[in-house]
Structures are given as structure tokens and as C-alpha cells.
Motif scaffolding. Structure first.
Motif, PDB file in Angstrom:
ATOM      1  N   VAL A 162     -77.667  25.207 -41.303  1.00 22.56           N
ATOM      2  CA  VAL A 162     -77.883  24.300 -40.163  1.00 22.56           C
ATOM      3  C   VAL A 162     -76.736  24.546 -39.175  1.00 22.56           C
ATOM      4  CG1 VAL A 162     -78.106  21.910 -39.401  1.00 22.56           C
ATOM      5  CG2 VAL A 162     -79.035  22.605 -41.626  1.00 22.56           C
ATOM      6  N   TRP A 163     -77.103  25.095 -37.998  1.00 24.24           N
ATOM      7  CA  TRP A 163     -76.098  25.432 -36.986  1.00 24.24           C
ATOM      8  C   TRP A 163     -75.988  24.284 -35.994  1.00 24.24           C
ATOM      9  CZ3 TRP A 163     -73.624  30.037 -37.783  1.00 24.24           C
ATOM     10  CH2 TRP A 163     -74.277  30.990 -38.568  1.00 24.24           C
ATOM     11  N   ARG A 164     -74.750  23.900 -35.681  1.00 22.65           N
ATOM     12  CA  ARG A 164     -74.581  22.830 -34.689  1.00 22.65           C
ATOM     13  C   ARG A 164     -73.204  22.932 -34.041  1.00 22.65           C
ATOM     14  NH1 ARG A 164     -75.505  18.014 -38.467  1.00 22.65           N
ATOM     15  NH2 ARG A 164     -76.270  17.168 -36.518  1.00 22.65           N
ATOM     16  N   ASN A 165     -73.068  22.320 -32.889  1.00 20.17           N
ATOM     17  CA  ASN A 165     -71.745  22.138 -32.275  1.00 20.17           C
ATOM     18  C   ASN A 165     -71.749  20.736 -31.656  1.00 20.17           C
ATOM     19  OD1 ASN A 165     -73.262  22.485 -29.933  1.00 20.17           O
ATOM     20  ND2 ASN A 165     -72.516  24.557 -29.511  1.00 20.17           N
ATOM     21  N   MET A 166     -70.914  20.486 -30.687  1.00 19.36           N
ATOM     22  CA  MET A 166     -70.842  19.122 -30.151  1.00 19.36           C
ATOM     23  C   MET A 166     -72.029  18.790 -29.240  1.00 19.36           C
ATOM     24  SD  MET A 166     -68.359  17.586 -31.492  1.00 19.36           S
ATOM     25  CE  MET A 166     -68.357  16.100 -30.507  1.00 19.36           C
ATOM     26  N   GLY A 167     -72.875  19.773 -28.965  1.00 20.25           N
ATOM     27  CA  GLY A 167     -74.029  19.551 -28.090  1.00 20.25           C
ATOM     28  C   GLY A 167     -75.139  18.783 -28.801  1.00 20.25           C
ATOM     29  N   PRO A 168     -76.195  18.449 -28.058  1.00 25.31           N
ATOM     30  CA  PRO A 168     -77.241  17.590 -28.622  1.00 25.31           C
ATOM     31  C   PRO A 168     -78.223  18.323 -29.539  1.00 25.31           C
ATOM     32  CG  PRO A 168     -77.721  18.113 -26.322  1.00 25.31           C
ATOM     33  CD  PRO A 168     -76.392  18.722 -26.617  1.00 25.31           C
ATOM     34  N   LEU A 169     -78.263  19.669 -29.470  1.00 23.82           N
ATOM     35  CA  LEU A 169     -79.293  20.388 -30.224  1.00 23.82           C
ATOM     36  C   LEU A 169     -78.725  21.050 -31.474  1.00 23.82           C
ATOM     37  CD1 LEU A 169     -81.295  21.949 -27.269  1.00 23.82           C
ATOM     38  CD2 LEU A 169     -82.121  20.249 -28.888  1.00 23.82           C
ATOM     39  N   VAL A 170     -79.560  21.084 -32.501  1.00 18.70           N
ATOM     40  CA  VAL A 170     -79.199  21.687 -33.786  1.00 18.70           C
ATOM     41  C   VAL A 170     -80.200  22.813 -34.021  1.00 18.70           C
ATOM     42  CG1 VAL A 170     -79.293  21.184 -36.267  1.00 18.70           C
ATOM     43  CG2 VAL A 170     -78.233  19.547 -34.698  1.00 18.70           C
ATOM     44  N   ILE A 171     -79.766  23.917 -34.641  1.00 22.06           N
ATOM     45  CA  ILE A 171     -80.723  24.965 -35.032  1.00 22.06           C
ATOM     46  C   ILE A 171     -80.753  25.054 -36.553  1.00 22.06           C
ATOM     47  CG2 ILE A 171     -81.144  27.473 -35.051  1.00 22.06           C
ATOM     48  CD1 ILE A 171     -80.504  27.556 -32.122  1.00 22.06           C
ATOM     49  N   ILE A 172     -81.942  24.833 -37.118  1.00 16.95           N
ATOM     50  CA  ILE A 172     -82.105  24.961 -38.571  1.00 16.95           C
ATOM     51  C   ILE A 172     -82.659  26.367 -38.830  1.00 16.95           C
ATOM     52  CG2 ILE A 172     -83.182  23.978 -40.635  1.00 16.95           C
ATOM     53  CD1 ILE A 172     -83.518  21.360 -39.104  1.00 16.95           C
ATOM     54  N   GLU A 173     -81.859  27.183 -39.514  1.00 23.01           N
ATOM     55  CA  GLU A 173     -82.282  28.570 -39.798  1.00 23.01           C
ATOM     56  C   GLU A 173     -83.042  28.563 -41.124  1.00 23.01           C
ATOM     57  OE1 GLU A 173     -79.097  31.453 -39.747  1.00 23.01           O
ATOM     58  OE2 GLU A 173     -80.303  32.886 -40.902  1.00 23.01           O
ATOM     59  N   CYS A 174     -84.272  29.098 -41.096  1.00 19.95           N
ATOM     60  CA  CYS A 174     -85.140  29.013 -42.283  1.00 19.95           C
ATOM     61  C   CYS A 174     -85.590  30.398 -42.727  1.00 19.95           C
ATOM     62  CB  CYS A 174     -86.399  28.211 -41.978  1.00 19.95           C
ATOM     63  SG  CYS A 174     -86.113  26.699 -41.070  1.00 19.95           S
ATOM     64  N   ARG A 175     -85.921  30.496 -44.021  1.00 21.42           N
ATOM     65  CA  ARG A 175     -86.543  31.703 -44.583  1.00 21.42           C
ATOM     66  C   ARG A 175     -87.773  31.267 -45.373  1.00 21.42           C
ATOM     67  NH1 ARG A 175     -82.643  33.430 -42.382  1.00 21.42           N
ATOM     68  NH2 ARG A 175     -81.216  35.080 -42.991  1.00 21.42           N
ATOM     69  N   LYS A 176     -88.606  32.285 -45.638  1.00 21.97           N
ATOM     70  CA  LYS A 176     -89.776  32.024 -46.469  1.00 21.97           C
ATOM     71  C   LYS A 176     -89.294  31.773 -47.905  1.00 21.97           C
ATOM     72  CE  LYS A 176     -94.194  34.147 -47.217  1.00 21.97           C
ATOM     73  NZ  LYS A 176     -95.228  34.822 -46.463  1.00 21.97           N
ATOM     74  N   LEU A 177     -89.886  30.797 -48.564  1.00 23.07           N
ATOM     75  CA  LEU A 177     -89.499  30.519 -49.958  1.00 23.07           C
ATOM     76  C   LEU A 177     -89.937  31.683 -50.833  1.00 23.07           C
ATOM     77  CD1 LEU A 177     -90.297  26.776 -50.757  1.00 23.07           C
ATOM     78  CD2 LEU A 177     -88.148  27.966 -51.187  1.00 23.07           C
TER      79      LEU A 177
END
Ligand SMILES: C[S@@+](CC[C@H](N)C(=O)[O-])C[C@H]1O[C@@H](n2cnc3c(N)ncnc32)[C@H](O)[C@@H]1O
Length: 458
Positions: A442-457
Motif C-alpha cells: 500500500v503506497w501512500r504519502n501525505m496526499g489524499p490518494l493511496v495506491i494499493i498494488e495488487c497481484r493475481k492470487l
């Protein structure tokens, strides 16, 4: 015996503000020799800073000022909620939103661009906008109280750094989208919460929007087929988000590692989420997928802003319905503000359609607001529960989520329009698992948006 000061919360907030101003003073280069002033016509460079200390200091001052107002002027603070901008789910006759109306009037009349860099008499503004002078002045004066426009002398108006923001097409479209379509929908929230056919439904066509517009269509279909002009405005509005602090948005995810990867922006609209990425990282390739009526706006905006990327074939548009199987191969699938539009069942379908086309090395990046609670974490709480990690939590006595009103308002917006929700991290994890995916970071910084990095199970 010395007791706790009777003004303790005020003193704590004062100390937070003092410390934050000292941080800004220490990071003077971020000010880029520009004085902080509401009279400035351009946004201050400090709002483009990506320095974590500076971002935290600004958020602390902003959040403290909100709490100070609640503590020192509770009646006015509450008035702001019910007479100002918000349209809470109360019966219609109790809804007021005059600040929003004033802003909508001035945006529709494009007053900020009429004024430009000048100081102009209301009669001239009235002539050029076609709105009656006294009435328009009253809407503008309401906004002057919130530093949006300035009355410099009787009947002479100028822009401020706030009204300057709505000189940009995307921001005007965003304001009009929220204050027109979403607000009208929101006014029907009480009926949607109480009418038997609606109250327990999670269907995206049993919403306050459906009541407000008297339609059985889902909002995107309605905008395509019944109100295409408003639909066009909505596309432009969706693209405006990243312009707030582009560098901070780019800093959420390490794009520089992705070389010449092919990105497919699923439900990408006009590419508002990926345009800054393509501009900053010249080897990346992009296909933006969306419904057919998005294409003309996509072409107009890219030809205006990055014509070379289109000419070189580095960026393309493809019609694709994300409720059907994904057909385009990609190294990275990107979805910004797509899952937040849909209830769980529909979200799982969108994610599963993407997962089916992924290999073990394909990435899916989900870019969203993630809901954080306003209460505080006990120490060492597992962050997988979706609670605020301490490094991102606001200092005491502020609410732990900084009083994150934007995320919560977006939550009510998608509830009113699509019966959807903003989700916690834990709620995203559950959706991913149901779609055959897992989060690896889960990538984040002080900004409002988060990026959830996903892979196939596996
Ligand atoms: C909230 S907007 C987000 C746009 C873009 N991702 C961004 O962040 O700027 C949601 C997008 O989903 C698109 N959309 C809605 N239904 C769709 C469908 N069935 N298939 C593909 N796109 C769809 C809309 O046209 C809209 O552009």
C-alpha cells in the motif's frame, strides 16, 4: 496546586500552529520567495510542495483552524454546516447551502475569468455575464466572506487565490458537477433512506440520484443517453483532481521503476489519473479505456495538453466496458476512482474481469481515498485493520484523520449517486480476495490518494 489550564485545548492548538509555522520557516526554500497571501492571483508554490514536514505543517494548521472555530464559535460552526455548503440527509425543507449556490452562480457565469487580473465594477461584470448587477453582487459578497473574491472598494471586485482556482476549466467543471448534479441528488438522501423500495437496497440504480432525476438508469448511462452535455462536463470534472498537487500525486508510487511498461487505465475517463504520469515518464505507454462518449473529450484534452504522446502512438483510447472480460494486455492495470463508484458486488465483477487477464507478473494499481477513522489507534495496532498508521495520524488534540472531510464527503457523494462507498483498507482487502487478487503493497504519502498494488492470487 497547579491544575490543567481551563483553556488547555486552545493552548494545545496554539502550540501546534506555532510549531507548524516554525517548520515552514525552517523550510523557507519551499516558499520560493513568494509571500503567502490571499490576494495573490496564483496558487502559492508551497501548495505544490512534496516535503513531508511542510505537508504535515500545512495540514496541521488547516486542521487546527477548523477545530479552533468549532471550539470558539460553535453556533457559527454549526451554521456553516446547515446554511453553508453541506446538504446533509435531512428532509428537504431543512436543507440550505447558500455558499454552494453562490459559488455555482459565479462559476456558471465564469465571473473569475471576467475579472481576470483586474479590479472591476459590478456593473461591468453584470454586463459581461448577463446577470443582474445587484443580485450578482450579493452572491459575490457572500463568497467574499470566505475569501473567494475580494471587494476592494464599494462595488469593485477582484480575484483572490481562491477564486483564481476556478479560472481553470477542470475546476469549474468539478464545482458545477458537485453543486448541481450531486447536490440535487443529495437533496433526495432522506427519501432514499426511508422509502421502502430504496432504504435497504445496495443497487446502483436505487439511489438518491434516481429519485432526484426520476430515472431507472444508472448515473453513467443517464449522462450518456439523456444529458450528454452534463456528461461531458462530468468527464472534465473527473480529470481535475491531480492538478491539486501533481508532484505529490506522482510521488505516491515509484513510477520511475516501470521503464517502458504498458499501462491500461481502466475506466480512465479522459486519463486524468495517468496523464501526469505519461508527461513525467516519457517511456511509459498508455491505453485509456472508457465508455464511447468519453472519446471526444479524451481526444480534445490530450491534443491540447500532450499532442506528441498521441501523434507518437504512445497514448491511445479504447472503448471498453469494464463489466465485460478485459481484452487488452498490460504490464500495469490502473484504476483510479473506479472501485469507489460501485457497490461490492459490481466492484468484485470489475476486479475479477481484470484479474482474469493478469499473469503472475502483471500489476493492478488501485488508486483511491482510503477511509481513516477519526478516533485514535491503540499503540501497535495492526494497520491491516485499516486504522491510521501513526506516521500518518494527526497530532493530539486533532482528530486522528485530520478531520478528513474530503474523503467523507466523497463517500456521501457516491452513496447518493451510486449506492457505493469510500472504503477502509480492510474493506479493499476483502474485495480483492473475492476477485482472486491480493495486495502486495500500500503506497501512500501525505496526499489524499493511496495506491494499493495488487497481484493475481497464486
Ligand atoms: C469517477 S470516474 C473516474 C475517471 C478516471 N479514472 C479518473 O480518475 O479521472 C469513473 C469513470 O468510469 C467510467 N465508466 C462508468 N461505467 C463504465 C463501464 N461500464 N465501463 C467502462 N468505464 C465506465 C465513467 O465514464 C468515468 O469516466
Amino acid at each position: 496546586m497547579a491544575g490543567k489550564s481551563l483553556l488547555a485545548p486552545l493552548e494545545q492548538l496554539r502550540d501546534l500552529i506555532d510549531a507548524s509555522i516554525a517548520t515552514l520557516q525552517k523550510n523557507e526554500e519551499e516558499l520560493r520567495k513568494t509571500p503567502v497571501s490571499l490576494d495573490a492571483l496564483e496558487p502559492h508554490p508551497i501548495h505544490q510542495s512534496t516535503n513531508t514536514d511542510v505537508r504535515k505543517a500545512l495540514k496541521t494548521i488547516s486542521s487546527s483552524s477548523q477545530m479552533l472555530r468549532a471550539l470558539t464559535d460553535p453556533q457559527t460552526f454549526l451554521n456553516d454546516i446547515f446554511m453553508g455548503v453541506c446538504a446533509p440527509p435531512f428532509p428537504n425543507d431543512k436543507i440550505f447551502f447558500h455558499d454552494g449556490t453562490a459559488l455555482l452562480v459565479c462559476v456558471e457565469a465564469d465571473v473569475a475569468n471576467v475579472i481576470g487580473n483586474a479590479e472591476i465594477h459590478i456593473d461591468e461584470i453584470a454586463t459581461r455575464t448577463g446577470i443582474e448587477s445587484d443580485k450578482l453582487a450579493r452572491y459575490m459578497r457572500n463568497l467574499c466572506n470566505s475569501h473567494v473574491f475580494r471587494e476592494v472598494s464599494p462595488n469593485i471586485f477582484a480575484n483572490t487565490s481562491l477564486s483564481g482556482l476556478v479560472r481553470e476549466e477542470g475546476k469549474r467543471a468539478h464545482v458545477a458537477h458537485c453543486l448541481d448534479l450531486v447536490r440535487r441528488s443529495s437533496c433526495k438522501a432522506w427519501e432514499a433512506l426511508t422509502l421502502p423500495e430504496f432504504k435497504n437496497s445496495n443497487a446502483p440504480d436505487k439511489t438518491a440520484f434516481n429519485l432526484a432525476y426520476n430515472t431507472d438508469m444508472k448515473i453513467f448511462q443517464y449522462l450518456s443517453e439523456v444529458e450528454p452535455e452534463i456528461g461531458k462536463r462530468t468527464k472534465v470534472a473527473f480529470a481535475s483532481g491531480t492538478k491539486v498537487n501533481t508532484d505529490e500525486f506522482l510521488g505516491v508510487y515509484p513510477w520511475e521503476k516501470e521503464g517502458n511498461a504498458k499501462i491500461v487505465d481502466v475506466g480512465g475517463g479522459v486519463g486524468g489519473g495517468t496523464m501526469p504520469v505519461i508527461k513525467a515518464f516519457k517511456d511509459l505507454r498508455l491505453v485509456v479505456q472508457d465508455i464511447p462518449d468519453t472519446q471526444p473529450n479524451f481526444e480534445r484534452i490530450w491534443n491540447e495538453e500532450q499532442p506528441d504522446a498521441i501523434k507518437e502512438g504512445r497514448v491511445k483510447f479504447a472503448v471498453h466496458d469494464f463489466f465485460t472480460p478485459q481484452t487488452e494486455e498490460a504490464d500495469i492495470y490502473f484504476m483510479r476512482h473506479v472501485i469507489h463508484d460501485w457497490p461490492d458486488a459490481e466492484s468484485v465483477k470489475i476486479l475479477a474481469n481484470t484479474a482474469a487477464k493478469m499473469t503472475s507478473s502483471t500489476k493492478l494499481l488501485i488508486c483511491e481515498h482510503v477511509v481513516l477513522p477519526s478516533y485514535r489507534l491503540p499503540p501497535n495496532t495492526n494497520s491491516d485493520t485499516g486504522l491510521v498508521k501513526n506516521e500518518f495520524a494527526a497530532p493530539e488534540p486533532l482528530l486522528a484523520n485530520w478531520g478528513a472531510a474530503h474523503t467523507s464527503r466523497l463517500d456521501l457523494q457516491v452513496l447518493a449517486c451510486l449506492n457505493s462507498r469510500q472504503r477502509t483498507q480492510a474493506q479493499y482487502m476483502e474485495l480483492l480476495q473475492r476477485a482472486g487478487l491480493e495486495a502486495v503493497h500500500v503506497w501512500r504519502n501525505m496526499g489524499p490518494l493511496v495506491i494499493i498494488e495488487c497481484r493475481k492470487l497464486g
